[in-house]
Write a protein that holds these residues in place. Sequence first.
Motif, mmCIF file in Angstrom:
data_model
loop_
_atom_site.group_PDB
_atom_site.id
_atom_site.type_symbol
_atom_site.label_atom_id
_atom_site.label_comp_id
_atom_site.label_asym_id
_atom_site.label_seq_id
_atom_site.Cartn_x
_atom_site.Cartn_y
_atom_site.Cartn_z
ATOM 1 N N THR A 85 -7.916 -0.542 12.972
ATOM 2 C CA THR A 85 -8.791 0.405 12.286
ATOM 3 C C THR A 85 -9.023 0.006 10.836
ATOM 4 O O THR A 85 -8.206 -0.675 10.212
ATOM 5 C CB THR A 85 -8.211 1.829 12.338
ATOM 6 N N VAL A 86 -10.136 0.468 10.305
ATOM 7 C CA VAL A 86 -10.578 0.126 8.956
ATOM 8 C C VAL A 86 -10.544 1.362 8.068
ATOM 9 O O VAL A 86 -10.910 2.459 8.506
ATOM 10 C CB VAL A 86 -12.015 -0.443 8.992
ATOM 11 N N MET A 87 -10.093 1.183 6.845
ATOM 12 C CA MET A 87 -10.125 2.243 5.841
ATOM 13 C C MET A 87 -10.927 1.725 4.653
ATOM 14 O O MET A 87 -10.533 0.758 4.001
ATOM 15 C CB MET A 87 -8.710 2.631 5.424
ATOM 16 N N SER A 88 -12.063 2.336 4.370
ATOM 17 C CA SER A 88 -13.022 1.743 3.434
ATOM 18 C C SER A 88 -12.809 2.118 1.974
ATOM 19 O O SER A 88 -13.219 1.387 1.065
ATOM 20 C CB SER A 88 -14.445 2.135 3.842
ATOM 21 N N GLY A 89 -12.191 3.255 1.700
ATOM 22 C CA GLY A 89 -12.077 3.747 0.338
ATOM 23 C C GLY A 89 -11.511 2.757 -0.669
ATOM 24 O O GLY A 89 -12.060 2.606 -1.772
ATOM 25 N N PRO A 90 -10.402 2.072 -0.345
ATOM 26 C CA PRO A 90 -9.846 1.130 -1.320
ATOM 27 C C PRO A 90 -10.811 0.034 -1.733
ATOM 28 O O PRO A 90 -10.749 -0.470 -2.863
ATOM 29 C CB PRO A 90 -8.629 0.553 -0.581
ATOM 30 N N PHE A 91 -11.732 -0.366 -0.841
ATOM 31 C CA PHE A 91 -12.651 -1.454 -1.161
ATOM 32 C C PHE A 91 -13.901 -0.936 -1.870
ATOM 33 O O PHE A 91 -14.388 -1.567 -2.811
ATOM 34 C CB PHE A 91 -13.039 -2.199 0.118
ATOM 35 N N VAL A 92 -14.425 0.183 -1.421
ATOM 36 C CA VAL A 92 -15.666 0.702 -2.001
ATOM 37 C C VAL A 92 -15.409 1.341 -3.359
ATOM 38 O O VAL A 92 -16.159 1.140 -4.323
ATOM 39 C CB VAL A 92 -16.322 1.715 -1.043
ATOM 40 N N GLU A 93 -14.333 2.121 -3.451
ATOM 41 C CA GLU A 93 -14.048 2.880 -4.671
ATOM 42 C C GLU A 93 -12.912 2.297 -5.491
ATOM 43 O O GLU A 93 -12.630 2.774 -6.587
ATOM 44 C CB GLU A 93 -13.737 4.334 -4.309
ATOM 45 N N ARG A 94 -12.238 1.268 -4.939
ATOM 46 C CA ARG A 94 -11.055 0.683 -5.575
ATOM 47 C C ARG A 94 -10.045 1.771 -5.914
ATOM 48 O O ARG A 94 -9.465 1.818 -6.999
ATOM 49 C CB ARG A 94 -11.431 -0.109 -6.835
ATOM 50 N N LYS A 95 -9.833 2.643 -4.941
ATOM 51 C CA LYS A 95 -8.954 3.795 -5.121
ATOM 52 C C LYS A 95 -7.951 3.831 -3.977
ATOM 53 O O LYS A 95 -8.337 3.774 -2.809
ATOM 54 C CB LYS A 95 -9.797 5.080 -5.138
ATOM 55 N N VAL A 96 -6.656 3.931 -4.293
ATOM 56 C CA VAL A 96 -5.597 3.889 -3.295
ATOM 57 C C VAL A 96 -5.373 5.295 -2.730
ATOM 58 O O VAL A 96 -5.209 6.250 -3.492
ATOM 59 C CB VAL A 96 -4.283 3.372 -3.911
ATOM 60 N N PRO A 97 -5.368 5.451 -1.400
ATOM 61 C CA PRO A 97 -5.100 6.764 -0.815
ATOM 62 C C PRO A 97 -3.717 7.287 -1.195
ATOM 63 O O PRO A 97 -2.789 6.502 -1.436
ATOM 64 C CB PRO A 97 -5.180 6.508 0.701
ATOM 65 N N ILE A 98 -3.596 8.595 -1.218
ATOM 66 C CA ILE A 98 -2.344 9.231 -1.616
ATOM 67 C C ILE A 98 -1.166 8.728 -0.803
ATOM 68 O O ILE A 98 -0.093 8.427 -1.340
ATOM 69 C CB ILE A 98 -2.459 10.769 -1.463
ATOM 70 N N PHE A 99 -1.344 8.598 0.510
ATOM 71 C CA PHE A 99 -0.189 8.287 1.352
ATOM 72 C C PHE A 99 0.358 6.894 1.077
ATOM 73 O O PHE A 99 1.560 6.651 1.192
ATOM 74 C CB PHE A 99 -0.511 8.486 2.833
ATOM 75 N N HIS A 100 -0.486 5.939 0.675
ATOM 76 C CA HIS A 100 0.040 4.620 0.325
ATOM 77 C C HIS A 100 0.661 4.616 -1.065
ATOM 78 O O HIS A 100 1.603 3.861 -1.323
ATOM 79 C CB HIS A 100 -1.055 3.563 0.443
ATOM 80 N N LEU A 101 0.160 5.451 -1.946
ATOM 81 C CA LEU A 101 0.841 5.630 -3.226
ATOM 82 C C LEU A 101 2.239 6.193 -2.997
ATOM 83 O O LEU A 101 3.198 5.817 -3.686
ATOM 84 C CB LEU A 101 0.044 6.575 -4.130
#
Length: 299
Positions: A85-101
Motif C-alpha cells: 500500500t501507498v501513503m502519499s502525504g509524506p511525499f506530497v506535503e513532506r509531512k510525517v503522519p502522527i503514528f510514525h512520529l
Amino acid sequence: MEDLAIMYHYVQTPKWRGIVPLDPIDFELQIEWVTKHFEVVDPTDLGKQRSSKPFCVLTFDDATKDQYEVAFQILSRKGLPAYFTVMSGPFVERKVPIFHLIHAALSFFSDEQIWDELNNRYDVKDVPEKCQIYSYETSLFRRYNKYALNFHLSEQESREFLEEKVLSIFHSFENFIDSYYINENEFIKMRQAGMTLGVHATHHRPFSGDARAFFDSEIEPCRQFMREKLGVEAKWYTPAFGGGNQAERMMKELRGILENHGFVGAFTTKPGLNSGLDSFWLNRYDCISLPPRSEFPWK
C-alpha cells in the motif's frame, strides 16, 4: 477452500524500540510455510479458479523503506507476488503522519519519560481506562502513550509534542522521510516486478465518521498521487488503523463510495479466512499470529 490474507508492517531486524517488526529470518521461514500450504497470489486472483491449494495474499501496510529493502527483495528472489500500500502525504506535503512520529519518539525516549511529560502538559487522566486497543503491548506506559497520542489528544497537540522530540534526533523531516519511506522510483520498480499497489492513506488518519469527507481527504488524494506519479489506477484499499474505533461504521458507509470509484476490494484488520471475493471487506491475520511466531490459529 478458504483463503488467507496476511498483514505485515515492518520486516527488519529490531533496530528501533518503538515498533515490533518481523525479523527477516522469520519472514523467510513464514513464506516457506505459506508456500507449502497455499498458492501465493495477488488480490485480484482471489476471484479466479482454484488450484489444489487455497490462495494466500501477502499484504503490507504503511510503505516503510524496509518493505522495499527486505521484504520485496526476498519475494522477488522467490518469484512471489504481494500487495503493497501507498501513503502519499509524506511525499506530497513532506509531512510525517502522527503514528510514525510516535514510533520514532518511542524508539529514542523511554515510555515513562513520555508519559510523565504528557501528564505534565495535557489532561490524560482518562487514557488508562480507554487504551485496550493496545492491550498487546506488555508495557502499560506504552499502551497509555500510544492511545493518548493516536486518539486522545488532538492531532495538533500530538504533532507539536512529537515533532519536537523527533527533530532532536533526525534534525529535519527531509532526513526522516527520505530514510523511512519507500520512494516513487522504488514503488515503480515494485510495480514493474509484478507487485500490486493499493491505497493506504494520505495522512494515516482513522475513519472520521463522514464517509464522503473521509474519501475526499484520505483516499482520493492518495489515489491521484498513484495515478500521476506511479502510473497506477489503484483498485484496492487498506484503511489506516483498520478504520479505527469506527471501523464497523466505516465498512458499512464507505463501501458504496469505494465501489462507485472503481475499487474492487479492501482489507481489514479483522482476523479470519476469506472465500474468494465473496466479501468486499477481506479479513487478514497478523503475521505474528502465524508460524514461526505462533501456531496455525484455526487448527
